[in-house]
Motif scaffolding. Sequence first.
Motif, PDB file in Angstrom:
ATOM      1  N   ILE A  77       0.841  -1.209   0.000  1.00 20.04           N
ATOM      2  CA  ILE A  77       0.000   0.000   0.000  1.00 20.04           C
ATOM      3  C   ILE A  77       0.869   1.249   0.000  1.00 20.04           C
ATOM      4  CG2 ILE A  77      -1.596   1.363   1.425  1.00 20.04           C
ATOM      5  CD1 ILE A  77      -2.939  -1.310   2.213  1.00 20.04           C
ATOM      6  N   ASP A  78       1.917   1.246   0.843  1.00 21.47           N
ATOM      7  CA  ASP A  78       2.820   2.404   0.887  1.00 21.47           C
ATOM      8  C   ASP A  78       3.508   2.611  -0.462  1.00 21.47           C
ATOM      9  OD1 ASP A  78       2.270   3.203   3.459  1.00 21.47           O
ATOM     10  OD2 ASP A  78       3.986   2.160   4.363  1.00 21.47           O
ATOM     11  N   GLU A  79       3.947   1.517  -1.082  1.00 22.07           N
ATOM     12  CA  GLU A  79       4.601   1.625  -2.394  1.00 22.07           C
ATOM     13  C   GLU A  79       3.638   2.205  -3.428  1.00 22.07           C
ATOM     14  OE1 GLU A  79       6.388  -2.053  -3.680  1.00 22.07           O
ATOM     15  OE2 GLU A  79       7.478  -2.288  -1.787  1.00 22.07           O
ATOM     16  N   SER A  80       2.400   1.705  -3.425  1.00 30.73           N
ATOM     17  CA  SER A  80       1.391   2.201  -4.375  1.00 30.73           C
ATOM     18  C   SER A  80       1.096   3.672  -4.129  1.00 30.73           C
ATOM     19  CB  SER A  80       0.104   1.390  -4.251  1.00 30.73           C
ATOM     20  OG  SER A  80       0.312   0.067  -4.660  1.00 30.73           O
ATOM     21  N   LYS A  81       0.984   4.031  -2.851  1.00 32.55           N
ATOM     22  CA  LYS A  81       0.716   5.429  -2.494  1.00 32.55           C
ATOM     23  C   LYS A  81       1.854   6.325  -2.986  1.00 32.55           C
ATOM     24  CE  LYS A  81       1.641   7.348   1.468  1.00 32.55           C
ATOM     25  NZ  LYS A  81       1.745   7.620   2.893  1.00 32.55           N
ATOM     26  N   ASN A  82       3.071   5.897  -2.719  1.00 35.94           N
ATOM     27  CA  ASN A  82       4.231   6.703  -3.129  1.00 35.94           C
ATOM     28  C   ASN A  82       4.321   6.810  -4.647  1.00 35.94           C
ATOM     29  OD1 ASN A  82       4.945   7.167  -0.477  1.00 35.94           O
ATOM     30  ND2 ASN A  82       6.355   5.439  -0.379  1.00 35.94           N
TER      31      ASN A  82
END
Length: 110
Positions: A77-82
């Motif tokens: 999720i963090d990777e997608s958000k970034n």
Amino acid sequence: MADNLEQIANDLNTASLNLQELRGKYEGALDVLNAKNAEIIEALDSKKEEALQEVKGVKDTATTEITNLQDTVLSNIDESKNASITELTNKKTEALAKIEEAKTEQGEKK
């Protein structure tokens, strides 16, 4: 009459001996049953403890797996958000550059 009383006394003595013998057998059987009962309870307690340990092991494994999956999902999720933020920032920068270019062209045409 004395013979009858003597016979009654002998019959009572025989009955008393038979009752004592029967009581001894009863107590022996009771001891065997109590010993078997204790063995069964011990075996059940042992199996119960083994089952509880197995359940605890499965629970610990499942908890670890869930935690690992949760960490992986949160990381994704963090990777997608970034990645989304970076993409939006790039599009914004590109759009602002086009706006500035359009302003410059408008100013040159006047």
